[in-house]
Design a protein around this motif. Structure first.
Motif, PDB file in Angstrom:
ATOM      1  N   ARG A 186      16.296 -20.758  -1.813  1.00  0.00           N
ATOM      2  CA  ARG A 186      16.700 -20.049  -0.600  1.00  0.00           C
ATOM      3  C   ARG A 186      18.196 -20.233  -0.344  1.00  0.00           C
ATOM      4  O   ARG A 186      18.908 -19.292  -0.044  1.00  0.00           O
ATOM      5  N   GLN A 200      11.897 -24.619  -3.432  1.00  0.00           N
ATOM      6  CA  GLN A 200      11.956 -23.417  -2.598  1.00  0.00           C
ATOM      7  C   GLN A 200      13.209 -23.418  -1.732  1.00  0.00           C
ATOM      8  O   GLN A 200      13.871 -22.396  -1.585  1.00  0.00           O
ATOM      9  N   GLU A 201      13.539 -24.551  -1.151  1.00  0.00           N
ATOM     10  CA  GLU A 201      14.725 -24.661  -0.305  1.00  0.00           C
ATOM     11  C   GLU A 201      15.982 -24.421  -1.118  1.00  0.00           C
ATOM     12  O   GLU A 201      16.911 -23.733  -0.675  1.00  0.00           O
TER      13      GLU A 201
END
Length: 162
Positions: free
Chosen positions: A32, A28-29
């Motif tokens: 992002r 997810q990071e």
């Protein structure tokens, strides 16, 4: 016989579960970061971007994924933001008031440094008045209130000492 069944049970699934959660958070990071740094018209995750395979092979995103500090297992530095600044100063206040300490060390009390950091928070409040979002204002107000109350409580205890 029933007592023998009540022995120590070691749950090994927690480690697998924690590793899976860590992997998902890292993905997810990475998504992002890729979305935030991708130029207009470039689809995140497309060929040529720094995905997990590029990071594993030492590609363009390898240092960024590892937090820029090299080595796995180290914490990543949080992004610079107003909230990070306020929390950092509040943490220093709590450290100097003895509410926080490093592992294995005795709590440190330094009222002068605690007051200095509270004053720094006050200056930030004064200089940003009217320029903060509601959330940022609430965060700063809560940090100042908490820091001041703890400072007054501790300083009054020291004032009572002979």
């Amino acid at each position: 016989m029933a007592e023998e069944k009540l022995g120590l049970h070691v749950d090994t699934d927690w480690k697998k579960q924690a590793q899976e959660e860590k992997r998902k958070l890292a993905e997810q990071e990475e998504k992002r970061k890729t979305a935030a740094t991708a130029p207009a018209g470039v689809v995140p995750g497309a060929a040529g971007t720094a995905g997990p395979a590029a990071a594993a092979s030492g590609g363009p995103g390898a240092a960024r994924q590892a937090g820029g500090r090299g080595g796995q297992g180290q914490r990543e530095i949080p992004p610079a933001s107003f909230a990070t600044l306020v929390q950092s100063l509040l943490t220093q206040v709590l450290f100097y008031l003895g509410d926080l300490s490093t592992r294995g060390a005795e709590p440190m009390i330094n009222l002068d440094m605690a007051k200095h950091n509270i004053d720094t928070l006050s200056i930030i409040e004064e200089k940003t008045r009217g320029n903060l979002s509601d959330e940022e204002k609430r965060l700063l107000d809560a940090a100042l209130y908490e820091a001041r109350m703890r400072y007054v409580a501790l300083a009054s205890r020291y004032a009572e000492l002979p």
